[in-house]
Write an enzyme that holds these catalytic residues in place. Structure first.
Site, PDB file in Angstrom:
ATOM      1  N   LYS A  28       0.259  -1.003   0.075  1.00 20.99           N
ATOM      2  CA  LYS A  28       0.384   0.050  -0.443  1.00 20.99           C
ATOM      3  C   LYS A  28       0.467   1.338   0.097  1.00 20.99           C
ATOM      4  O   LYS A  28       0.186   2.233  -0.151  1.00 20.99           O
ATOM      5  CB  LYS A  28      -1.128   0.096   1.188  1.00 20.99           C
ATOM      6  CG  LYS A  28      -2.146  -1.229   1.277  1.00 20.99           C
ATOM      7  CD  LYS A  28      -3.043  -0.994   2.346  1.00 20.99           C
ATOM      8  CE  LYS A  28      -3.829  -1.885   2.142  1.00 20.99           C
ATOM      9  NZ  LYS A  28      -3.330  -4.084   2.848  1.00 20.99           N
ATOM     10  N   GLU A 165      17.124   6.230 -25.440  1.00 17.73           N
ATOM     11  CA  GLU A 165      17.191   5.574 -26.354  1.00 17.73           C
ATOM     12  C   GLU A 165      18.736   4.180 -26.164  1.00 17.73           C
ATOM     13  O   GLU A 165      18.464   2.934 -27.071  1.00 17.73           O
ATOM     14  CB  GLU A 165      17.057   4.777 -28.143  1.00 17.73           C
ATOM     15  CG  GLU A 165      16.197   6.514 -28.358  1.00 17.73           C
ATOM     16  CD  GLU A 165      15.562   6.592 -29.823  1.00 17.73           C
ATOM     17  OE1 GLU A 165      16.696   6.939 -30.767  1.00 17.73           O
ATOM     18  OE2 GLU A 165      14.757   7.469 -30.272  1.00 17.73           O
ATOM     19  N   SER A 186      14.817   6.756 -20.828  1.00 11.79           N
ATOM     20  CA  SER A 186      13.633   6.395 -21.016  1.00 11.79           C
ATOM     21  C   SER A 186      13.248   4.679 -19.883  1.00 11.79           C
ATOM     22  O   SER A 186      13.761   3.802 -20.464  1.00 11.79           O
ATOM     23  CB  SER A 186      12.982   6.401 -21.356  1.00 11.79           C
ATOM     24  OG  SER A 186      11.501   5.999 -21.874  1.00 11.79           O
ATOM     25  N   HIS A 191      11.850   0.576 -24.351  1.00 10.38           N
ATOM     26  CA  HIS A 191      13.345   0.631 -24.254  1.00 10.38           C
ATOM     27  C   HIS A 191      13.533  -0.462 -23.695  1.00 10.38           C
ATOM     28  O   HIS A 191      12.949  -1.836 -23.512  1.00 10.38           O
ATOM     29  CB  HIS A 191      13.243   1.972 -23.647  1.00 10.38           C
ATOM     30  CG  HIS A 191      12.859   3.148 -24.216  1.00 10.38           C
ATOM     31  ND1 HIS A 191      13.375   4.376 -23.840  1.00 10.38           N
ATOM     32  CD2 HIS A 191      11.291   3.691 -24.810  1.00 10.38           C
ATOM     33  CE1 HIS A 191      12.516   5.349 -25.492  1.00 10.38           C
ATOM     34  NE2 HIS A 191      11.477   4.461 -24.967  1.00 10.38           N
ATOM     35  N   ARG A 222      11.630  19.079   1.103  1.00  8.78           N
ATOM     36  CA  ARG A 222      11.788  17.887   1.364  1.00  8.78           C
ATOM     37  C   ARG A 222      13.261  17.108   0.878  1.00  8.78           C
ATOM     38  O   ARG A 222      13.182  17.279  -0.081  1.00  8.78           O
ATOM     39  CB  ARG A 222      10.473  17.236   1.464  1.00  8.78           C
ATOM     40  CG  ARG A 222       9.871  17.357   2.222  1.00  8.78           C
ATOM     41  CD  ARG A 222       8.931  16.064   1.975  1.00  8.78           C
ATOM     42  NE  ARG A 222       7.232  17.021   2.987  1.00  8.78           N
ATOM     43  CZ  ARG A 222       6.374  16.411   3.268  1.00  8.78           C
ATOM     44  NH1 ARG A 222       5.383  15.607   2.470  1.00  8.78           N
ATOM     45  NH2 ARG A 222       5.303  17.165   3.536  1.00  8.78           N
ATOM     46  N   ASN A 248       5.453  18.069 -10.636  1.00 14.04           N
ATOM     47  CA  ASN A 248       5.136  17.097  -9.925  1.00 14.04           C
ATOM     48  C   ASN A 248       5.301  16.144 -11.033  1.00 14.04           C
ATOM     49  O   ASN A 248       4.817  15.577 -11.923  1.00 14.04           O
ATOM     50  CB  ASN A 248       3.831  16.469  -9.202  1.00 14.04           C
ATOM     51  CG  ASN A 248       3.457  14.850  -8.732  1.00 14.04           C
ATOM     52  OD1 ASN A 248       4.601  14.559  -8.771  1.00 14.04           O
ATOM     53  ND2 ASN A 248       3.034  14.419  -8.231  1.00 14.04           N
ATOM     54  N   ARG A 250       7.028  13.247 -10.377  1.00 22.32           N
ATOM     55  CA  ARG A 250       7.495  11.780  -9.186  1.00 22.32           C
ATOM     56  C   ARG A 250       6.942  10.339 -10.761  1.00 22.32           C
ATOM     57  O   ARG A 250       5.977  10.759 -10.813  1.00 22.32           O
ATOM     58  CB  ARG A 250       7.197  11.894  -8.133  1.00 22.32           C
ATOM     59  CG  ARG A 250       8.039  12.345  -6.923  1.00 22.32           C
ATOM     60  CD  ARG A 250       7.327  13.160  -5.759  1.00 22.32           C
ATOM     61  NE  ARG A 250       5.688  13.529  -5.885  1.00 22.32           N
ATOM     62  CZ  ARG A 250       4.897  13.871  -5.007  1.00 22.32           C
ATOM     63  NH1 ARG A 250       6.174  14.447  -4.060  1.00 22.32           N
ATOM     64  NH2 ARG A 250       3.766  13.719  -4.885  1.00 22.32           N
TER      65      ARG A 250
HETATM   66  C1  LIG Z   1      15.140  10.233 -27.615  1.00 24.06           C
HETATM   67  C2  LIG Z   1      14.391   9.962 -26.919  1.00 24.06           C
HETATM   68  N1  LIG Z   1      14.280  10.761 -25.884  1.00 24.06           N
HETATM   69  C3  LIG Z   1      12.934  10.677 -24.946  1.00 24.06           C
HETATM   70  C4  LIG Z   1      12.091  10.229 -25.580  1.00 24.06           C
HETATM   71  C5  LIG Z   1      10.967  10.266 -24.376  1.00 24.06           C
HETATM   72  O1  LIG Z   1      10.909   9.235 -23.316  1.00 24.06           O
HETATM   73  P1  LIG Z   1       9.648   8.998 -22.880  1.00 24.06           P
HETATM   74  O2  LIG Z   1       8.508   8.141 -23.370  1.00 24.06           O
HETATM   75  O3  LIG Z   1       9.765   8.056 -21.057  1.00 24.06           O
HETATM   76  O4  LIG Z   1       9.413  10.540 -22.255  1.00 24.06           O
HETATM   77  C6  LIG Z   1      11.732   8.972 -26.608  1.00 24.06           C
HETATM   78  C7  LIG Z   1      10.781   8.307 -26.276  1.00 24.06           C
HETATM   79  O5  LIG Z   1      10.833   7.016 -26.745  1.00 24.06           O
HETATM   80  C8  LIG Z   1      13.275   9.590 -27.165  1.00 24.06           C
HETATM   81  O6  LIG Z   1      13.505   8.338 -27.648  1.00 24.06           O
END
Ligand SMILES: Cc1ncc(COP(=O)(O)O)c(C=O)c1O
Length: 397
Positions: A28, A165, A186, A191, A222, A248, A250
């Site tokens: 939780k 990537e 990402s 990915h 914080r 935000n 997070r």
């Molecule tokens: C080169 C690149 N930057 C940023 C992102 C954005 O990532 P996210 O989808 O996690 O926001 C991507 C998404 O595929 C990407 O290919």
């Protein structure tokens, strides 16, 4: 052949990933807690970055990097309209944080062999107003980082590495994402590791880390050194001190638990994809029709890649759209390399982001290349044979 399916992404979650996610639900505790902190620590230790903070996406990580660069708590903050170099082959949210931070993108063409920034063109575009490079490491590959770092040094530029990537790729035995002042990652579904949604931002400087931490969370004090700074102010509640602007961004503990669990398997997954890639390339090379029709991109010198998808390129002239339609009909899902030349997108025109569209290599790549999935589980011989047959059938006609 009709039932054949070769998707861009197969189920990215192991049974154990799901178990970890369920145990978060059972606890939780869904908001920022030990799963996120453990993942951040493990991440920074493995890639050898000074600081890592998990966020809800790679896009958020890019936004935080640029918002940090213009933040009043930064000693050397970027002035309005400072020029930021970015390759024309980029993702939407590699670019927009530059605009959203009142900075000015300057587009640079790409190298057709690496898909990454063309360093000769980059050098030509540097002016007195150039303050930073937003580098994008495309699909697990990168440019000549030795040369890029020399240019960075010579012109005193800040480097942001969009590594969304390319998690796990090394240049000269050093992980991408550890060269610049900031880097983003990402964990979106397709990915190298997938937490459904999620991302990580890394930085070198402690002050930047504190700024990013506050920006990630409402501008709150914080967990930063500002927590105690205002403790004697009778108009402030110690637990609710906002010393900065904020968002935000997070992550949830569920994405942290999945991301962390997968991150532990990164090397294994990387090796498995490398092996699948080799098998597919060899099968295409063994085929008389395909060997003279399709080429694959090779890693740049000194690069140990962690591949994202399998990009392909035609040797000969073909109608790309027709081929993509045929492939999709036969069960092979495809997509363009990132999103092609971003200056061709309607949004780039609406926002008047460039004067002259002369990114020939990026256009050429868009018209001659695309990518297909590169699964992590070991590919069966039969599946590769079917894939080859489909391509053969299309290119024979
Ligand atoms: C080169 C690149 N930057 C940023 C992102 C954005 O990532 P996210 O989808 O996690 O926001 C991507 C998404 O595929 C990407 O290919």
């Amino acid at each position: 052949m009709n039932n054949f399916s070769y998707p861009l992404v197969e189920n990215p979650f192991s049974d154990d990933d799901i178990k970890k996610a369920k145990s978060v639900l059972n606890s939780k505790q869904l908001t920022l807690s030990t799963n996120t902190f453990n993942f951040e620590k493990k991440f920074k230790n493995k890639i050898k970055s000074n600081f890592s903070l998990m966020v809800n996406s790679g896009s958020s990580a890019n936004l935080l990097a640029f918002q940090c660069l213009i933040n009043p708590y930064r000693k050397k903050r970027l002035e309005k309209n400072s020029e930021i170099i970015i390759p024309s082959l980029c993702w939407s949210t590699s670019l927009w944080p530059i605009i959203q931070s009142n900075l000015k993108p300057i587009f640079v063409d790409i190298n057709k062999d690496t898909l990454n920034i063309d360093i000769d063109d980059l050098e030509k575009k540097i002016t007195k107003k150039t303050k930073a490079i937003m580098l994008i490491h495309v699909l697990g590959n990168c440019c000549d980082m030795d040369r890029l770092m020399q240019i960075k040094k010579k012109h005193n530029l800040i480097l942001i590495e969009d590594t969304c990537e390319s998690l796990g790729t090394k240049f000269n035995n050093k992980y991408l994402g550890t060269f610049g002042e900031f880097s983003s990652f990402s964990f979106y579904t397709s990915h190298q590791i997938s937490a459904g949604e999620g991302g990580m931002i890394c930085c070198k400087d402690k002050n930047d880390y504190e700024i990013i931490k506050s920006l990630r969370s409402h501008g709150w004090s914080r967990g930063t050194s500002f927590e105690n700074k205002y403790k004697n102010d009778k108009y402030l509640n110690k637990k609710f001190i906002f010393f900065n602007s904020g968002f935000n961004l997070r992550p949830t503990e569920i994405s942290a638990a999945i991301g962390y669990n997968q991150f532990k398997r990164l090397e294994k997954m990387k090796n498995s994809r490398n092996s699948n890639r080799k098998k597919i390339i060899n099968a295409f090379k063994d085929n008389k029709v395909l060997r003279d029709t399709i080429s694959f991109f090779q890693p740049s010198k000194k690069v140990k890649p962690s591949w994202f998808g399998l990009p392909l390129r035609f040797y000969t002239k073909h109608n790309l759209n027709k081929i993509l339609i045929k492939l999709e009909k036969m069960g092979v899902e495809t997509r363009p390399i990132i999103s092609g030349n971003f200056t061709r997108q309607p949004a780039a025109k609406v926002y008047k982001l460039f004067k002259k569209n002369n990114f020939r290599n990026t256009d050429e790549i868009y018209n001659s290349s695309f990518f297909i999935g590169l699964p992590t589980p070991k590919l069966k011989k039969k599946k590769i044979e079917k894939l080859v047959k489909i391509f053969e059938k299309i290119f024979k006609n």
